[in-house]
Write an enzyme that holds these catalytic residues in place. Sequence first.
Site, short mmCIF file in Angstrom:
data_model
loop_
_atom_site.label_atom_id
_atom_site.label_comp_id
_atom_site.label_asym_id
_atom_site.label_seq_id
_atom_site.Cartn_x
_atom_site.Cartn_y
_atom_site.Cartn_z
N SER A 46 -14.79 -3.48 0.06
CA SER A 46 -15.93 -4.02 0.41
C SER A 46 -16.70 -3.61 1.65
CB SER A 46 -16.03 -5.60 0.21
OG SER A 46 -15.32 -5.98 -0.95
N ARG A 91 -3.50 -1.01 -1.19
CA ARG A 91 -4.09 0.19 -1.37
C ARG A 91 -3.21 1.36 -0.53
NH1 ARG A 91 -9.66 -1.95 0.90
NH2 ARG A 91 -7.88 -3.11 2.01
#
Length: 170
Positions: free
Chosen positions: A134, A96
């Site tokens: 998450s 990311r």
Amino acid sequence: MSQKPSHVIAIYPGSFDPITNGHLDLIQRGSRIFDRLIVSILRNDDKEPLFTVEERMEMLREVLCVYPNVRVDCFDGLLVDHASAQQATVLLRGIRAISDYEYELQMALMNRRLRPEIETVFMMANEAYSFISSRLVKQVFFLGGNITGLVPPSVEARLTTRLSKRDSAK
Ligand code: PNS
């Protein structure tokens, strides 16, 4: 040097506690590159998960059933041993941001040392999802923030059920 297998199987490993739209995007793109993609949950995780492995597998299956070449699995022990048992030659991981790189590099080099025949392939996360994890999704959700668009609707529904169970147990 070994030959290219006629059928390339990749493993996409992780905790998936729960699956986010960032994971989903990577799985979608991975499913177009590899002949078969196995999304595999680590069982013996040190982190205290919100969802059991079985619940996470169910959630993954619900959203991934539309991809015929994607399968859901779980594993214990070394990832490369699991990959080898599944005849996978690729480990798929998403990056990311630069902050992911160091940890991912360490894992990729360790995995290469353990089993050089298994290659780690990195895909850059879609910029629309590059801030999602998450952990953050759970934090925002349980603090009352809006997570619509960050996780699949079925996952949001599970989180809502979990929250109402938690509230009624208080
Ligand atoms: O996405 P995550 O939760 O950071 O996934 C981490 C995972 C499951 C890929 C990693 O912890 C792992 O592969 N664990 C299995 C143990 C292992 O093989 N360790 C040696 C290589 S670093």
